[in-house]
Structure formats: structure tokens, C-alpha cells
Design a protein around this motif. Structure first.
Motif, PDB file in Angstrom:
ATOM      1  N   THR A 148      45.426  31.040  43.892  1.00 58.30           N
ATOM      2  CA  THR A 148      45.366  32.307  44.613  1.00 58.30           C
ATOM      3  C   THR A 148      46.760  32.716  45.086  1.00 58.30           C
ATOM      4  O   THR A 148      47.756  32.075  44.755  1.00 58.30           O
ATOM      5  CB  THR A 148      44.422  32.196  45.819  1.00 58.30           C
ATOM      6  OG1 THR A 148      45.019  31.323  46.791  1.00 58.30           O
ATOM      7  CG2 THR A 148      43.066  31.639  45.414  1.00 58.30           C
ATOM      8  N   SER A 149      46.795  33.764  45.914  1.00 56.59           N
ATOM      9  CA  SER A 149      48.077  34.241  46.449  1.00 56.59           C
ATOM     10  C   SER A 149      48.694  33.252  47.432  1.00 56.59           C
ATOM     11  O   SER A 149      49.864  33.380  47.783  1.00 56.59           O
ATOM     12  CB  SER A 149      47.886  35.602  47.127  1.00 56.59           C
ATOM     13  OG  SER A 149      46.901  35.510  48.155  1.00 56.59           O
ATOM     14  N   ALA A 158      44.577  37.114  48.835  1.00 54.45           N
ATOM     15  CA  ALA A 158      44.446  38.462  48.266  1.00 54.45           C
ATOM     16  C   ALA A 158      43.200  38.519  47.398  1.00 54.45           C
ATOM     17  O   ALA A 158      42.983  37.654  46.542  1.00 54.45           O
ATOM     18  CB  ALA A 158      45.683  38.807  47.443  1.00 54.45           C
ATOM     19  N   ASN A 204      46.217  33.378  39.277  1.00 57.53           N
ATOM     20  CA  ASN A 204      47.058  33.333  38.082  1.00 57.53           C
ATOM     21  C   ASN A 204      46.402  32.444  37.028  1.00 57.53           C
ATOM     22  O   ASN A 204      45.242  32.044  37.174  1.00 57.53           O
ATOM     23  CB  ASN A 204      48.475  32.855  38.433  1.00 57.53           C
ATOM     24  CG  ASN A 204      48.496  31.454  39.039  1.00 57.53           C
ATOM     25  OD1 ASN A 204      47.575  30.652  38.844  1.00 57.53           O
ATOM     26  ND2 ASN A 204      49.541  31.141  39.796  1.00 57.53           N
TER      27      ASN A 204
END
Length: 423
Positions: free
Chosen positions: A289-290, A273, A284
Motif C-alpha cells: 500500500t501507500s 490511500a 503496487n
């Protein structure tokens, strides 16, 4: 026959971010032989190899270094730890299962099955094609980074009579560099009403050499068919050139320094994403990552102003990747980070308070020039951080360090907000 390799950690990119991430991963308990750096260039160091000016390393090493010297410090550390790397290795794809497919002259097509991946591909310059400048396409139009490589590494002068469009740091530095090499830099034009570069570069690269900076101006025409013969500037209001404000400059070279874009084609194809504002991955507090186990750091995540911050961020990503491989995925609720009152974006975009260590670093840029403001961070309705800033500008990245204990002290908070307030 296709080669298959298995590694705990694959780092894509051997520039300052990739090297710092690899060193940090090894120093945080990951065996060096389980790490692999894939670099498409013929040497480690990335873009720093062509940045022969000084000003690097003041934060990291407490001394002023050139770009190659700064890169060499991390390259020496990586080699001292015996971290494996492959040069001339072009990564073709990353699967959501963290299988990296690459090709090189020595190995042909090969795949690496990884337990974790760190994205450290850096960024690229915005090209002329993305700027919609009218006129022919003659020789003599270069990106500032291409001109920098030609002068500093290849030994070629792109031209002698120069106009620069865009006041990003590379453009400002090349204004000075071209002047020192004997060229005449007539003007630096900037579309925005503020410079996109660091204040120190405006002073050291333009003011010290008497090079004018025209804000709210852009190139509206390029003259010449075989070679650039001149350009026309015009003042810009509300994003459009103002008729009657045109100025002509005779020149043989136009350098473009109109912004940098994170190099995220591989990330997008893998299903990571991406942020619509930075064009980098949404991460985060662990820079994850996602896709679990895929981390990002440096200019592939968001464009930095100082390489020292790239190394610091990549070091954190390397440590987090090592922790992920040693301890597995941490499953904890995440809260979004909101931007308000001039804050354009934040990295990270989400925070898991339960996973925050002693500190969580939040980096952001503002969308305009602000004076006499206060950076404030709210967890829910509670202010957990504030700091006065006399000036904030888009060309300078801001850094906020939050205490992990403060983030965990309000478990019912549903969001973290970074905002600007009156000082």
C-alpha cells in the motif's frame, strides 16, 4: 496493564487470505514464530465456514471442495508450520508506524509492534440502509450472507416465501439453498441490465431450479409493518423506476445481495490511500500500500469472484512481505496503470518495473458486458500483451500475467495501459 508484543509480521484476518499469506510468508523464509494472525471470529477460515456448497479449490487443489474443506486445507498448513494466531481478537487501530492495537477476552487490550502488516480483513455486504428502498422496516429483510449463516451454521430458516434483490453470487447461491430447504423463491431482481454473479451460478442456481431472473428491475416498496408481507418490483430505465411497470409479489422474506464492500475502516484510519472505485487500498506490483511495509490481499483489496484467486494473491502478498522484512524497502520509480475502453480498475494501480519479478499479475473488472474483444496491455506505445475474449462481464474478474522482462525492456515508458480493443 497494557500488553506489548513484538512480531515481524502481523496479519489482520484469519480467513482464506490471511491463512494463505501466513503460509506463504513462512515458506519464504520468515520464521513462523515471528508471524501473528489476528482473527476477530472464534475460529479460523473466515466466511468460508458458512459456504457449505461445493465449487471451491478447482484452481488451487485441482478438485472440487466445499468452503469449510477449502479453509481447512490452509488451516492445516498454517498449524503444521506452527504459525501463532489469536482468535476473538478485534483490531482497533493500525498506526502508520505499524503498531497494531487490539483487544480480546483472553489478553485484554494489547499492542503488537510489527515490522510489516498484511491487511486481510475481507469484505462486507451492502446493507439495506445504503439502498434507499421505500417502505417500513419490518422483520424478514436480510442480507444474503446473514441468511446463509442462519441456514448453514445456525440451523434457522429466515422465511418460506422469498424474493431476492441483487444477483451477486451469494444471492444466486442462496436462491438455490432456500429452494433446497423447502422455501419458494419467487424471483431474483437485478438493478443492472446484466447479472453481478458468475455465469455458472446463474445456470446452476437459477436456471436448474426454474427461478426467474429479472434484469433492470428493483424493489420500489416493501409492505408489512411487523413482518414482510410483500414487495413491489418495477422496471428501471436510466437508473429510475418506470411508472406503470410495478409488479406485486406476496412474500415473507426479502434477501439483499446488492454488492460487497472491502472492509477498510482500519486501512483508512491508518492513512492508507484507497481507490475510489474498489474502496480497497491502492497497491503496487508487490501488493504494498501507500504505507511502506503494509500490504493488502483478498477481498479487502478488491472483491474477487473465486477464492482460489484470493489465495493466490494473498500468497504473493505473504512472499512480498517476507522479502520486505528480509531485504528492506525497494526504492525504484513507479509508473501508473491506466484503464481505458471499459476497464473499470486494475490491481495493482502502479508498477515498479525494476522490482517486477519474472511475472506481474494484473487483475481487473470491466464496467459492462463486452463481446468479441481483445484485452491489450501497452507499456507506453508498445503492446506487450494481448488476448482475445469472446465475452467479458462485470461479474467475472479478468487476470493478465505480464513478463517482468517486457516491463524492463522499455525504461522510458511513463505508464502502463490496460484496454479493450476490437478482436
Amino acid at each position: 496493564m497494557e500488553n506489548k508484543i513484538t512480531k515481524s509480521l502481523v496479519i489482520i484476518g484469519g480467513g482464506p487470505a490471511g491463512l494463505a499469506a501466513a503460509v506463504a510468508a513462512a515458506e519464504n523464509g520468515l520464521p513462523a514464530e515471528d508471524i501473528l494472525i489476528l482473527e476477530r471470529d472464534g475460529r479460523l477460515g473466515g466466511i468460508l465456514n458458512q459456504c457449505i456448497h461445493n465449487g471451491f479449490g478447482l484452481h488451487t487443489f485441482k478438485e472440487e471442495l466445499t468452503g469449510p474443506e477449502y479453509a481447512a486445507r490452509f488451516e492445516e498448513r498454517a498449524k503444521a508450520l506452527h504459525i501463532p494466531y489469536k482468535l476473538g481478537a478485534m483490531v482497533l487501530s493500525i498506526s502508520p508506524e505499524k503498531v497494531v492495537t487490539a483487544v480480546s477476552r483472553e489478553d485484554g487490550l494489547f499492542t503488537v509492534e510489527a515490522g510489516a502488516v498484511i491487511l486481510a480483513m475481507g469484505c462486507r455486504e451492502r446493507s439495506r440502509g445504503a439502498l434507499n428502498i421505500p417502505g417500513f422496516r419490518p422483520a424478514g429483510v436480510f442480507s444474503a450472507g446473514t441468511a446463509q449463516r442462519l441456514v448453514n451454521m445456525e440451523g434457522y430458516m429466515p422465511g418460506r416465501e422469498v424474493v431476492i434483490l441483487g444477483s451477486g453470487d451469494i444471492g444466486l447461491i442462496m436462491a438455490r439453498r432456500m429452494t433446497l430447504e423447502g422455501a419458494k423463491v419467487h424471483v431474483v431482481a437485478e438493478l443492472q441490465p446484466y447479472s453481478g454473479g458468475l455465469k455458472r451460478n446463474i445456470v446452476q442456481c437459477l436456471d436448474d431450479f426454474g427461478i426467474p431472473l429479472k434484469l433492470s428491475h428493483t424493489v420500489v416498496d416493501i409492505q408489512g409493518k411487523e413482518r414482510v408481507e410483500g414487495i413491489t418490483l418495477a422496471r428501471v430505465e436510466n437508473g429510475k423506476p418506470v411508472p406503470g411497470t410495478e409488479e406485486h409479489y406476496d412474500c415473507d422474506t426479502l434477501l439483499l445481495s446488492c454488492g460487497l464492500l472491502p472492509e477498510n475502516e482500519l486501512s483508512r484510519a491508518a492513512g492508507v490511500a484507497l481507490s475510489p472505485i474498489t474502496s480497497g487500498p491502492l497497491v503496487n506490483e508487490s501488493l504494498e500500500t501507500s504505507i511502506p511495509g503494509v500490504f493488502a490481499a483478498g477481498n479487502v483489496l478488491h472483491v474477487h469472484d473465486l477464492v482460489d484467486y484470493v489465495s493466490e494473491e494473498a500468497g504473493a502478498a505473504g512472499a512480498q512481505a517476507a522479502a520486505y522484512l528480509q531485504n528492506g524497502e525497494q526504492d525504484a520509480p513507479a509508473i501508473p496503470v491506466h484503464c481505458e475502453n471499459g476497464v473499470r480498475y486494475t490491481v495493482p494501480a502502479t508498477v515498479r518495473p525494476a522490482c517486477a519479478g519474472e511475472t506481474v499479475t494484473i487483475r481487473f473488472r470491466v464496467g459492462g458486458v463486452f463481446k468479441n474483444k481483445k484485452i491489450a496491455v501497452y507499456l507506453g506505445d508498445t503492446c506487450i500483451f494481448s488476448r482475445k475474449r469472446p465475452v467479458l462481464a462485470p461479474g467475472e474478474m479478468e487476470t493478465v500475467r505480464l513478463k517482468g522482462a517486457d516491463l524492463r525492456a522499455h525504461p522510458d515508458a511513463s505508464c502502463l495501459t490496460v484496454t479493450l480493443e476490437e478482436a
